[in-house]
Motif scaffolding. Structure first.
Motif, PDB file in Angstrom:
ATOM      1  N   VAL A  89      23.421   0.290 -40.134  1.00  0.00           N
ATOM      2  CA  VAL A  89      24.807   0.108 -40.050  1.00  0.00           C
ATOM      3  C   VAL A  89      24.982  -1.403 -40.295  1.00  0.00           C
ATOM      4  CG1 VAL A  89      26.873   0.218 -38.697  1.00  0.00           C
ATOM      5  CG2 VAL A  89      25.250   2.118 -38.711  1.00  0.00           C
ATOM      6  N   ASN A  90      25.813  -1.804 -41.145  1.00  0.00           N
ATOM      7  CA  ASN A  90      26.157  -3.251 -41.057  1.00  0.00           C
ATOM      8  C   ASN A  90      26.737  -3.810 -39.731  1.00  0.00           C
ATOM      9  OD1 ASN A  90      25.491  -3.280 -43.680  1.00  0.00           O
ATOM     10  ND2 ASN A  90      27.779  -3.338 -44.485  1.00  0.00           N
ATOM     11  N   SER A  91      26.324  -4.907 -39.279  1.00  0.00           N
ATOM     12  CA  SER A  91      26.638  -5.690 -38.236  1.00  0.00           C
ATOM     13  C   SER A  91      28.010  -5.727 -38.025  1.00  0.00           C
ATOM     14  CB  SER A  91      25.913  -7.105 -37.871  1.00  0.00           C
ATOM     15  OG  SER A  91      26.248  -7.942 -38.972  1.00  0.00           O
ATOM     16  N   ASP A  92      28.901  -6.211 -39.116  1.00  0.00           N
ATOM     17  CA  ASP A  92      30.438  -6.051 -38.729  1.00  0.00           C
ATOM     18  C   ASP A  92      31.091  -4.773 -38.450  1.00  0.00           C
ATOM     19  OD1 ASP A  92      29.834  -4.930 -41.116  1.00  0.00           O
ATOM     20  OD2 ASP A  92      31.506  -6.305 -42.293  1.00  0.00           O
ATOM     21  N   LYS A  93      30.390  -3.714 -38.703  1.00  0.00           N
ATOM     22  CA  LYS A  93      30.701  -2.595 -38.572  1.00  0.00           C
ATOM     23  C   LYS A  93      30.668  -1.866 -36.862  1.00  0.00           C
ATOM     24  CE  LYS A  93      32.444  -1.597 -42.660  1.00  0.00           C
ATOM     25  NZ  LYS A  93      33.717  -1.553 -42.892  1.00  0.00           N
ATOM     26  N   LEU A  94      29.648  -2.749 -36.186  1.00  0.00           N
ATOM     27  CA  LEU A  94      29.497  -2.197 -35.098  1.00  0.00           C
ATOM     28  C   LEU A  94      30.344  -2.419 -33.818  1.00  0.00           C
ATOM     29  CD1 LEU A  94      25.518  -3.072 -34.938  1.00  0.00           C
ATOM     30  CD2 LEU A  94      26.567  -0.866 -35.116  1.00  0.00           C
ATOM     31  N   PRO A  95      31.211  -3.335 -33.977  1.00  0.00           N
ATOM     32  CA  PRO A  95      32.333  -3.694 -32.914  1.00  0.00           C
ATOM     33  C   PRO A  95      33.320  -2.400 -33.035  1.00  0.00           C
ATOM     34  CG  PRO A  95      31.656  -5.703 -33.873  1.00  0.00           C
ATOM     35  CD  PRO A  95      31.041  -4.754 -34.542  1.00  0.00           C
ATOM     36  N   GLU A  96      33.454  -1.860 -34.374  1.00  0.00           N
ATOM     37  CA  GLU A  96      34.544  -0.662 -34.464  1.00  0.00           C
ATOM     38  C   GLU A  96      33.821   0.572 -33.660  1.00  0.00           C
ATOM     39  OE1 GLU A  96      35.801   0.768 -38.489  1.00  0.00           O
ATOM     40  OE2 GLU A  96      35.250  -1.468 -39.074  1.00  0.00           O
ATOM     41  N   MET A  97      32.658   0.716 -33.649  1.00  0.00           N
ATOM     42  CA  MET A  97      31.826   1.817 -32.960  1.00  0.00           C
ATOM     43  C   MET A  97      31.753   1.394 -31.485  1.00  0.00           C
ATOM     44  SD  MET A  97      28.818   2.175 -35.942  1.00  0.00           S
ATOM     45  CE  MET A  97      27.995   3.337 -35.143  1.00  0.00           C
ATOM     46  N   GLY A  98      32.107   0.363 -31.158  1.00  0.00           N
ATOM     47  CA  GLY A  98      31.899  -0.060 -29.558  1.00  0.00           C
ATOM     48  C   GLY A  98      30.803  -0.719 -29.184  1.00  0.00           C
ATOM     49  N   LEU A  99      30.002  -1.443 -29.977  1.00  0.00           N
ATOM     50  CA  LEU A  99      28.868  -1.956 -29.831  1.00  0.00           C
ATOM     51  C   LEU A  99      29.217  -3.346 -30.124  1.00  0.00           C
ATOM     52  CD1 LEU A  99      25.793  -1.752 -28.824  1.00  0.00           C
ATOM     53  CD2 LEU A  99      25.249  -1.432 -31.133  1.00  0.00           C
ATOM     54  N   CYS A 100      29.021  -4.418 -29.071  1.00  0.00           N
ATOM     55  CA  CYS A 100      29.408  -5.776 -29.221  1.00  0.00           C
ATOM     56  C   CYS A 100      28.557  -6.713 -28.691  1.00  0.00           C
ATOM     57  CB  CYS A 100      30.892  -5.925 -29.047  1.00  0.00           C
ATOM     58  SG  CYS A 100      31.726  -7.399 -29.654  1.00  0.00           S
ATOM     59  N   GLN A 101      28.243  -7.802 -29.301  1.00  0.00           N
ATOM     60  CA  GLN A 101      27.420  -8.796 -28.478  1.00  0.00           C
ATOM     61  C   GLN A 101      28.164 -10.174 -28.601  1.00  0.00           C
ATOM     62  OE1 GLN A 101      24.164  -9.933 -31.512  1.00  0.00           O
ATOM     63  NE2 GLN A 101      23.140 -11.502 -29.860  1.00  0.00           N
ATOM     64  N   VAL A 102      27.842 -10.708 -27.609  1.00  0.00           N
ATOM     65  CA  VAL A 102      28.042 -12.251 -27.340  1.00  0.00           C
ATOM     66  C   VAL A 102      26.808 -12.958 -27.310  1.00  0.00           C
ATOM     67  CG1 VAL A 102      29.021 -13.884 -25.629  1.00  0.00           C
ATOM     68  CG2 VAL A 102      29.930 -11.542 -25.647  1.00  0.00           C
ATOM     69  N   PRO A 103      26.893 -13.611 -28.642  1.00  0.00           N
ATOM     70  CA  PRO A 103      25.548 -14.410 -29.042  1.00  0.00           C
ATOM     71  C   PRO A 103      25.140 -15.561 -27.938  1.00  0.00           C
ATOM     72  CG  PRO A 103      27.250 -14.799 -30.503  1.00  0.00           C
ATOM     73  CD  PRO A 103      27.787 -13.926 -29.696  1.00  0.00           C
ATOM     74  N   GLU A 104      23.944 -15.747 -27.998  1.00  0.00           N
ATOM     75  CA  GLU A 104      23.822 -17.120 -27.332  1.00  0.00           C
ATOM     76  C   GLU A 104      24.349 -18.272 -28.121  1.00  0.00           C
ATOM     77  OE1 GLU A 104      19.631 -20.160 -26.785  1.00  0.00           O
ATOM     78  OE2 GLU A 104      19.381 -17.934 -27.405  1.00  0.00           O
ATOM     79  N   GLY A 105      24.669 -19.340 -27.385  1.00  0.00           N
ATOM     80  CA  GLY A 105      25.609 -20.576 -27.846  1.00  0.00           C
ATOM     81  C   GLY A 105      26.949 -20.080 -28.088  1.00  0.00           C
ATOM     82  N   ARG A 106      27.524 -18.864 -27.765  1.00  0.00           N
ATOM     83  CA  ARG A 106      29.040 -18.721 -27.757  1.00  0.00           C
ATOM     84  C   ARG A 106      29.408 -18.263 -29.211  1.00  0.00           C
ATOM     85  NH1 ARG A 106      28.439 -23.701 -24.138  1.00  0.00           N
ATOM     86  NH2 ARG A 106      27.177 -22.569 -22.276  1.00  0.00           N
ATOM     87  N   ARG A 107      29.401 -19.253 -30.134  1.00  0.00           N
ATOM     88  CA  ARG A 107      29.819 -19.314 -31.487  1.00  0.00           C
ATOM     89  C   ARG A 107      31.272 -18.572 -31.681  1.00  0.00           C
ATOM     90  NH1 ARG A 107      24.405 -16.458 -34.087  1.00  0.00           N
ATOM     91  NH2 ARG A 107      22.886 -17.764 -33.015  1.00  0.00           N
ATOM     92  N   ILE A 108      32.013 -19.623 -30.839  1.00  0.00           N
ATOM     93  CA  ILE A 108      33.551 -19.136 -31.057  1.00  0.00           C
ATOM     94  C   ILE A 108      33.999 -20.177 -32.328  1.00  0.00           C
ATOM     95  CG2 ILE A 108      33.887 -18.846 -28.499  1.00  0.00           C
ATOM     96  CD1 ILE A 108      35.077 -22.111 -28.668  1.00  0.00           C
ATOM     97  N   PHE A 109      35.179 -19.767 -32.448  1.00  0.00           N
ATOM     98  CA  PHE A 109      35.737 -20.500 -33.700  1.00  0.00           C
ATOM     99  C   PHE A 109      36.366 -21.774 -33.168  1.00  0.00           C
ATOM    100  CE2 PHE A 109      35.933 -15.956 -34.823  1.00  0.00           C
ATOM    101  CZ  PHE A 109      35.084 -16.060 -35.928  1.00  0.00           C
ATOM    102  N   PRO A 110      35.816 -23.006 -33.371  1.00  0.00           N
ATOM    103  CA  PRO A 110      36.166 -24.209 -32.859  1.00  0.00           C
ATOM    104  C   PRO A 110      37.683 -24.672 -33.124  1.00  0.00           C
ATOM    105  CG  PRO A 110      34.644 -24.682 -34.111  1.00  0.00           C
ATOM    106  CD  PRO A 110      34.466 -23.298 -34.186  1.00  0.00           C
ATOM    107  N   ARG A 111      37.751 -24.364 -34.379  1.00  0.00           N
ATOM    108  CA  ARG A 111      39.073 -25.101 -34.708  1.00  0.00           C
ATOM    109  C   ARG A 111      40.424 -24.028 -34.634  1.00  0.00           C
ATOM    110  NH1 ARG A 111      37.689 -27.872 -40.519  1.00  0.00           N
ATOM    111  NH2 ARG A 111      36.189 -29.368 -39.848  1.00  0.00           N
ATOM    112  N   LEU A 112      40.099 -22.629 -34.058  1.00  0.00           N
ATOM    113  CA  LEU A 112      41.359 -21.726 -33.955  1.00  0.00           C
ATOM    114  C   LEU A 112      41.520 -21.769 -32.464  1.00  0.00           C
ATOM    115  CD1 LEU A 112      40.013 -18.507 -35.689  1.00  0.00           C
ATOM    116  CD2 LEU A 112      41.409 -20.188 -36.455  1.00  0.00           C
TER     117      LEU A 112
END
Length: 237
Positions: free
Chosen positions: A72-95
């Motif tokens: 399953v593609n990683s971008d589909k997993l949040p739809e299925m209810g599986l979500c990761q908060v990666p090391e280093g946060r990786r937020i969108f800094p300009r948003l």
């Protein structure tokens, strides 16, 4: 015994010729906090990235709610209810903070996104104060809160947290873990990878110890906390 909500069976993975995971088996049951501890380079972060298919498993099986998800593609997993908060946060800094939270709900079409954002602001009041600020202007602790809040916008059944305390002051670390405990009480299963082994095991129901890509110990978290070998190796005692 109920079926695990997430299960890894003899999973191997790596980076080119480097074998980072050498056949690990891990289970998480609904409503648990499961902690994965180990030294740097043990394979903890790789485990989470392999669950999310960011790193491909070279063999073995990964099951989520009874379904094999290896392909399953990683971008589909949040739809299925599986979500990761990666090391280093990786937020969108300009948003802005709000826009970052919207990105967490990118796959949702329901009309409750605004309500969930308000719930996130109730959980993280500092984010409400900063809602119009670019994410990159937040402090490290605030960025970690934003990363967790963004993940919650996908309404996860299982939340994978990778080193949430990394680089944060003790007071902020306590706040973050209090919130993780609250998220779990609300019904979300949490897989916690954390360098601070004492805190990780104190919060968890069960724990796994990784060494050089192998699970070398698994048990109830309290048993691991009381284990002299664990205390010596990971708790500084």
């Amino acid at each position: 015994m109920p079926e695990p909500i997430l299960e890894l069976k003899d999973v191997k993975a790596g980076y080119g010729s480097i074998k980072a995971l050498k056949g690990i088996s891990i289970k998480a049951y609904e409503g648990e906090i499961v902690s994965i501890i180990g030294a740097n380079g043990a394979g903890k972060s790789t485990t989470l990235m392999t669950i999310c298919n960011v790193v491909k498993a070279t063999s073995g099986d990964i099951y989520y709610r009874g379904e094999r998800i290896n392909s399953v593609n990683s971008d589909k997993l949040p739809e299925m209810g599986l979500c990761q908060v990666p090391e280093g946060r990786r937020i969108f800094p300009r948003l802005s903070v709000e826009e970052n939270l919207d990105m967490g709900a990118f796959h949702r079409k329901d009309k409750e996104i605004a309500d969930d954002m308000e719930r996130a602001f109730d959980m993280f009041p500092i984010l409400k104060e900063r809602r119009r600020q670019p994410g990159g202007t937040l402090s490290g602790g605030e960025q970690q809160m934003l990363a967790i809040a963004r993940a919650l916008m996908s309404r996860p059944k299982v939340l994978l947290l990778d080193e949430p305390s990394l680089g944060l002051a003790p007071l902020i670390v306590q706040q973050i873990f209090d919130i993780v405990g609250e998220i779990n009480k609300q019904g979300t299963t949490v897989i916690l990878v954390e360098q601070n082994a004492r805190v990780a095991l104190s919060m968890a129901k069960r724990g796994y110890v990784l060494e050089t890509g192998n699970v070398v110990m698994e048990d109830d978290a309290k048993v691991l906390l009381d284990n002299p070998d664990i205390q010596k190796a990971y708790l500084g005692e």
